[in-house]
Design a protein around this motif. Structure first.
Motif, PDB file in Angstrom:
ATOM      1  N   ASN A 236       0.838  -1.196   0.000  1.00  0.00           N
ATOM      2  CA  ASN A 236       0.000   0.000   0.000  1.00  0.00           C
ATOM      3  C   ASN A 236       0.876   1.251   0.000  1.00  0.00           C
ATOM      4  O   ASN A 236       2.064   1.186   0.308  1.00  0.00           O
ATOM      5  N   SER A 237       0.253   2.361  -0.340  1.00  0.00           N
ATOM      6  CA  SER A 237       0.959   3.652  -0.364  1.00  0.00           C
ATOM      7  C   SER A 237       2.255   3.552  -1.151  1.00  0.00           C
ATOM      8  O   SER A 237       3.314   4.020  -0.713  1.00  0.00           O
ATOM      9  N   LEU A 238       2.169   2.959  -2.301  1.00  0.00           N
ATOM     10  CA  LEU A 238       3.359   2.754  -3.121  1.00  0.00           C
ATOM     11  C   LEU A 238       3.918   4.077  -3.623  1.00  0.00           C
ATOM     12  O   LEU A 238       3.165   5.016  -3.937  1.00  0.00           O
ATOM     13  N   ASN A 239       5.237   4.146  -3.712  1.00  0.00           N
ATOM     14  CA  ASN A 239       5.899   5.322  -4.255  1.00  0.00           C
ATOM     15  C   ASN A 239       6.931   4.880  -5.294  1.00  0.00           C
ATOM     16  O   ASN A 239       7.260   3.685  -5.385  1.00  0.00           O
ATOM     17  N   PRO A 240       7.423   5.818  -6.097  1.00  0.00           N
ATOM     18  CA  PRO A 240       8.343   5.425  -7.184  1.00  0.00           C
ATOM     19  C   PRO A 240       9.572   4.669  -6.695  1.00  0.00           C
ATOM     20  O   PRO A 240      10.129   3.855  -7.462  1.00  0.00           O
ATOM     21  N   GLU A 241       9.987   4.898  -5.455  1.00  0.00           N
ATOM     22  CA  GLU A 241      11.158   4.183  -4.916  1.00  0.00           C
ATOM     23  C   GLU A 241      10.882   2.697  -4.693  1.00  0.00           C
ATOM     24  O   GLU A 241      11.817   1.923  -4.450  1.00  0.00           O
ATOM     25  N   ASP A 242       9.637   2.296  -4.762  1.00  0.00           N
ATOM     26  CA  ASP A 242       9.293   0.884  -4.635  1.00  0.00           C
ATOM     27  C   ASP A 242       9.398   0.145  -5.974  1.00  0.00           C
ATOM     28  O   ASP A 242       9.214  -1.076  -6.020  1.00  0.00           O
ATOM     29  N   THR A 243       9.675   0.856  -7.041  1.00  0.00           N
ATOM     30  CA  THR A 243       9.829   0.238  -8.350  1.00  0.00           C
ATOM     31  C   THR A 243      11.015  -0.706  -8.348  1.00  0.00           C
ATOM     32  O   THR A 243      12.131  -0.324  -7.987  1.00  0.00           O
ATOM     33  N   ALA A 244      10.767  -1.955  -8.727  1.00  0.00           N
ATOM     34  CA  ALA A 244      11.811  -2.981  -8.707  1.00  0.00           C
ATOM     35  C   ALA A 244      11.230  -4.283  -9.244  1.00  0.00           C
ATOM     36  O   ALA A 244      10.012  -4.396  -9.441  1.00  0.00           O
ATOM     37  N   VAL A 245      12.111  -5.249  -9.435  1.00  0.00           N
ATOM     38  CA  VAL A 245      11.670  -6.625  -9.644  1.00  0.00           C
ATOM     39  C   VAL A 245      11.581  -7.272  -8.265  1.00  0.00           C
ATOM     40  O   VAL A 245      12.539  -7.227  -7.488  1.00  0.00           O
ATOM     41  N   TYR A 246      10.447  -7.853  -7.975  1.00  0.00           N
ATOM     42  CA  TYR A 246      10.199  -8.472  -6.674  1.00  0.00           C
ATOM     43  C   TYR A 246      10.326  -9.984  -6.811  1.00  0.00           C
ATOM     44  O   TYR A 246       9.717 -10.590  -7.692  1.00  0.00           O
ATOM     45  N   TYR A 247      11.119 -10.565  -5.917  1.00  0.00           N
ATOM     46  CA  TYR A 247      11.405 -11.996  -5.946  1.00  0.00           C
ATOM     47  C   TYR A 247      10.874 -12.673  -4.696  1.00  0.00           C
ATOM     48  O   TYR A 247      11.066 -12.176  -3.579  1.00  0.00           O
ATOM     49  N   CYS A 248      10.247 -13.803  -4.892  1.00  0.00           N
ATOM     50  CA  CYS A 248       9.839 -14.663  -3.784  1.00  0.00           C
ATOM     51  C   CYS A 248      11.005 -15.565  -3.401  1.00  0.00           C
ATOM     52  O   CYS A 248      11.735 -16.055  -4.281  1.00  0.00           O
ATOM     53  N   ASN A 249      11.156 -15.798  -2.117  1.00  0.00           N
ATOM     54  CA  ASN A 249      12.263 -16.615  -1.603  1.00  0.00           C
ATOM     55  C   ASN A 249      11.744 -17.644  -0.614  1.00  0.00           C
ATOM     56  O   ASN A 249      10.802 -17.371   0.149  1.00  0.00           O
ATOM     57  N   ALA A 250      12.356 -18.828  -0.642  1.00  0.00           N
ATOM     58  CA  ALA A 250      12.078 -19.855   0.359  1.00  0.00           C
ATOM     59  C   ALA A 250      13.407 -20.408   0.842  1.00  0.00           C
ATOM     60  O   ALA A 250      14.293 -20.696   0.034  1.00  0.00           O
ATOM     61  N   VAL A 251      13.554 -20.532   2.153  1.00  0.00           N
ATOM     62  CA  VAL A 251      14.789 -21.059   2.736  1.00  0.00           C
ATOM     63  C   VAL A 251      14.452 -22.205   3.671  1.00  0.00           C
ATOM     64  O   VAL A 251      13.582 -22.099   4.542  1.00  0.00           O
ATOM     65  N   HIS A 252      15.128 -23.341   3.473  1.00  0.00           N
ATOM     66  CA  HIS A 252      14.869 -24.523   4.285  1.00  0.00           C
ATOM     67  C   HIS A 252      15.323 -24.262   5.721  1.00  0.00           C
ATOM     68  O   HIS A 252      16.429 -23.786   5.943  1.00  0.00           O
ATOM     69  N   SER A 253      14.502 -24.615   6.663  1.00  0.00           N
ATOM     70  CA  SER A 253      14.763 -24.280   8.057  1.00  0.00           C
ATOM     71  C   SER A 253      15.971 -25.001   8.634  1.00  0.00           C
ATOM     72  O   SER A 253      16.580 -24.526   9.589  1.00  0.00           O
ATOM     73  N   LEU A 254      16.357 -26.150   8.073  1.00  0.00           N
ATOM     74  CA  LEU A 254      17.506 -26.902   8.582  1.00  0.00           C
ATOM     75  C   LEU A 254      18.760 -26.671   7.747  1.00  0.00           C
ATOM     76  O   LEU A 254      19.818 -26.370   8.271  1.00  0.00           O
ATOM     77  N   THR A 255      18.637 -26.822   6.443  1.00  0.00           N
ATOM     78  CA  THR A 255      19.812 -26.723   5.565  1.00  0.00           C
ATOM     79  C   THR A 255      20.146 -25.287   5.189  1.00  0.00           C
ATOM     80  O   THR A 255      21.261 -25.012   4.736  1.00  0.00           O
ATOM     81  N   GLN A 256      19.175 -24.373   5.342  1.00  0.00           N
ATOM     82  CA  GLN A 256      19.328 -22.966   4.943  1.00  0.00           C
ATOM     83  C   GLN A 256      19.528 -22.823   3.435  1.00  0.00           C
ATOM     84  O   GLN A 256      19.976 -21.772   2.957  1.00  0.00           O
ATOM     85  N   TYR A 257      19.154 -23.829   2.670  1.00  0.00           N
ATOM     86  CA  TYR A 257      19.264 -23.720   1.220  1.00  0.00           C
ATOM     87  C   TYR A 257      18.176 -22.782   0.722  1.00  0.00           C
ATOM     88  O   TYR A 257      17.024 -22.898   1.114  1.00  0.00           O
ATOM     89  N   ASN A 258      18.571 -21.904  -0.210  1.00  0.00           N
ATOM     90  CA  ASN A 258      17.664 -20.891  -0.719  1.00  0.00           C
ATOM     91  C   ASN A 258      17.113 -21.251  -2.087  1.00  0.00           C
ATOM     92  O   ASN A 258      17.840 -21.768  -2.942  1.00  0.00           O
ATOM     93  N   TYR A 259      15.858 -20.920  -2.290  1.00  0.00           N
ATOM     94  CA  TYR A 259      15.215 -21.032  -3.602  1.00  0.00           C
ATOM     95  C   TYR A 259      14.620 -19.678  -3.956  1.00  0.00           C
ATOM     96  O   TYR A 259      14.149 -18.945  -3.078  1.00  0.00           O
ATOM     97  N   TRP A 260      14.610 -19.387  -5.269  1.00  0.00           N
ATOM     98  CA  TRP A 260      14.104 -18.099  -5.745  1.00  0.00           C
ATOM     99  C   TRP A 260      13.102 -18.300  -6.870  1.00  0.00           C
ATOM    100  O   TRP A 260      13.241 -19.203  -7.686  1.00  0.00           O
ATOM    101  N   GLY A 261      12.130 -17.404  -6.914  1.00  0.00           N
ATOM    102  CA  GLY A 261      11.244 -17.346  -8.051  1.00  0.00           C
ATOM    103  C   GLY A 261      11.882 -16.572  -9.189  1.00  0.00           C
ATOM    104  O   GLY A 261      13.014 -16.076  -9.072  1.00  0.00           O
TER     105      GLY A 261
END
Length: 117
Positions: A83-108
């Motif tokens: 909400n209340s978006l402004n031009p500084e919020d312009t970007a590519v937004y990525y979803c991330n998931a990190v495994h709770s034990l291995t800490q391995y990262n995945y990206w959209g």
């Protein structure tokens, strides 16, 4: 193999709102912390917000009070209400998931958000 698919980006005017969605598949969702990051060309990818499997949240100072992260463990979905978006919020937004034990990262693959009049 974990897959993350984002949707909901687009062009919005300053002061407007958008809701991003991220669909998780390929593993046990409750084993992963999740979050949203954003990146503009030539800059590093920055944290926007994170949420754990038991819904503990963390936000970047720049979005506190404007953005809300949530997740639906039954649907394996992560959301970012902006909400209340402004031009500084312009970007590519990525979803991330990190495994709770291995800490391995995945990206959209990312979804573009553009805030402009």
């Amino acid at each position: 193999q974990v897959q993350l698919v984002e949707s909901g980006g687009g062009l919005v005017q300053p002061g407007g709102s958008l809701r991003l969605s991220c669909a998780f598949s390929g593993s046990i969702f409750r084993l992963y912390g999740t979050g949203w990051y954003r990146q503009v060309p030539g800059k590093q990818r920055d944290l926007v917000a994170t949420i754990t499997s038991n819904s503990n949240t963390n936000y970047a100072d720049s979005v506190k009070g404007r953005f809300t992260i949530s997740r639906d463990n039954a649907k394996k979905m992560v959301y970012l209400e902006m909400n209340s978006l402004n031009p500084e919020d312009t970007a590519v937004y990525y979803c991330n998931a990190v495994h709770s034990l291995t800490q391995y990262n995945y990206w959209g693959q990312g979804t573009q958000v553009t805030v402009s009049a």
